[in-house]
Design an enzyme around this catalytic site. Structure first.
Site, PDB file in Angstrom:
ATOM      1  N   LEU A 147       0.890  -1.155   0.000  1.00 20.03           N
ATOM      2  CA  LEU A 147       0.000   0.000   0.000  1.00 20.03           C
ATOM      3  C   LEU A 147       0.926   1.203   0.000  1.00 20.03           C
ATOM      4  O   LEU A 147       1.992   1.175   0.636  1.00 20.03           O
ATOM      5  CB  LEU A 147      -0.879   0.010   1.260  1.00 20.03           C
ATOM      6  CG  LEU A 147      -1.980  -1.053   1.350  1.00 20.03           C
ATOM      7  CD1 LEU A 147      -2.727  -0.930   2.670  1.00 20.03           C
ATOM      8  CD2 LEU A 147      -2.950  -0.942   0.185  1.00 20.03           C
ATOM      9  N   ASP A 148       0.534   2.274  -0.686  1.00 16.13           N
ATOM     10  CA  ASP A 148       1.371   3.473  -0.716  1.00 16.13           C
ATOM     11  C   ASP A 148       1.565   4.012   0.697  1.00 16.13           C
ATOM     12  O   ASP A 148       0.771   3.726   1.597  1.00 16.13           O
ATOM     13  CB  ASP A 148       0.709   4.569  -1.562  1.00 16.13           C
ATOM     14  CG  ASP A 148       0.570   4.144  -3.014  1.00 16.13           C
ATOM     15  OD1 ASP A 148       1.324   3.271  -3.460  1.00 16.13           O
ATOM     16  OD2 ASP A 148      -0.324   4.708  -3.684  1.00 16.13           O
ATOM     17  N   LYS A 149       2.583   4.838   0.852  1.00 19.81           N
ATOM     18  CA  LYS A 149       2.874   5.409   2.175  1.00 19.81           C
ATOM     19  C   LYS A 149       1.645   6.111   2.756  1.00 19.81           C
ATOM     20  O   LYS A 149       1.361   6.020   3.949  1.00 19.81           O
ATOM     21  CB  LYS A 149       4.047   6.392   2.037  1.00 19.81           C
ATOM     22  CG  LYS A 149       4.533   6.941   3.343  1.00 19.81           C
ATOM     23  CD  LYS A 149       5.761   7.819   3.118  1.00 19.81           C
ATOM     24  CE  LYS A 149       6.123   8.564   4.387  1.00 19.81           C
ATOM     25  NZ  LYS A 149       7.242   9.507   4.183  1.00 19.81           N
ATOM     26  N   LYS A 163      -4.959   5.266  -7.875  1.00 22.24           N
ATOM     27  CA  LYS A 163      -4.684   6.683  -8.150  1.00 22.24           C
ATOM     28  C   LYS A 163      -4.524   6.922  -9.652  1.00 22.24           C
ATOM     29  O   LYS A 163      -5.017   7.915 -10.195  1.00 22.24           O
ATOM     30  CB  LYS A 163      -3.420   7.131  -7.406  1.00 22.24           C
ATOM     31  CG  LYS A 163      -3.603   7.163  -5.895  1.00 22.24           C
ATOM     32  CD  LYS A 163      -2.289   7.435  -5.186  1.00 22.24           C
ATOM     33  CE  LYS A 163      -2.454   7.330  -3.684  1.00 22.24           C
ATOM     34  NZ  LYS A 163      -1.188   7.221  -2.969  1.00 22.24           N
TER      35      LYS A 163
END
Ligand code: URA
Length: 237
Positions: free
Chosen positions: A102-104, A190
């Site tokens: 998962l992205d930061k 995104k």
């Protein structure tokens, strides 16, 4: 398996420390104080007790975390804290790693395990494991976006995505949506919104395969998977 290896694997310290444990009469095997670190024990048949508590040998660990923003989904990072830093040392001892990234700034469901086989099954593009995300989007998400996502959209690098199922929860200056996708390209959610000219301002993973994020877990909290959850995940393999 050797007794010192077993105890060390279970988080009772290095082999040297385990030796000291035995010396201090903290370890019993089948009701008898163990003296020899090299003794062999049968993890299915022998009863091993440390400081009066039975040790149940497990090789694998399976955790569900509600990932907080600000942490990297990796086992180590030069600059930032990782999701592994959020684990108790006793759990870290099993050397778990996050299943996918998962992205930061993304929150939500993250599975952590040391079971490479299960991880592979969940991440393999061939397995089409669905992932459900909740997101807030700048601007109005429309029926047209639902239709485009259903057909697949072209990302900025030319990649044409598999169909995604988009549900609009609310639409206005800021929209709230749910999106289910079967693949896991880098920044996929995104970039899919970017492909239709919109920006994700908040992203949280709610589901992965059969597993749903436990709503009782606060950000940064985690718990072991229940046997029912684990069985369901493995049955999908
Ligand atoms: N898609 C994204 O864009 N980011 C994530 O963290 C997960 C899916």
């Amino acid at each position: 398996m050797r007794l010192d290896k077993l105890l060390s694997n279970m988080g009772f310290g290095s082999r040297k420390e385990v030796k000291l444990l035995l010396k201090s009469k903290a370890v019993e095997v089948n009701g008898v104080f163990a003296k020899d670190v090299s003794m062999h024990v049968d993890t299915n048949a022998d009863q091993i007790v440390v400081y009066g508590e039975e040790v149940i040998y497990t090789e694998f660990i399976y955790l569900m975390m509600n990932k907080p923003p600000g942490f990297i989904s990796a086992t180590e990072d030069k600059h930032d804290e990782t999701v592994i830093d959020l684990l108790d040392p006793l759990d870290q001892h099993f050397k778990p790693f996050p299943v996918g990234r998962l992205d930061k700034d993304t929150e939500g469901l993250l599975i952590l395990t040391n079971d490479g086989h299960l991880s592979h099954q969940l991440l393999s593009p061939k397995k089409h494991v669905p992932k459900l995300y909740f997101a807030k989007i700048e601007g109005r998400v429309t029926e047209e976006d639902i239709r485009k996502f259903k057909e697949g959209v072209t990302l900025e690098d030319g990649y044409f995505t598999k169909p995604g199922t988009l549900t609009i929860l609310s639409s206005g200056e800021e929209s709230e949506i749910e999106l289910t996708i079967m693949e896991g390209k880098f920044h996929q959610v995104k970039r899919m919104f970017q492909a239709v000219g919109k920006r994700v301002t908040y992203l949280k993973r709610m589901k992965m395969g059969t597993l749903t994020l436990d709503e009782h877990l606060a950000l940064g909290e985690y718990r072991p998977l229940t046997s029912t959850e684990l069985l369901a995940l493995k049955q999908k393999e």
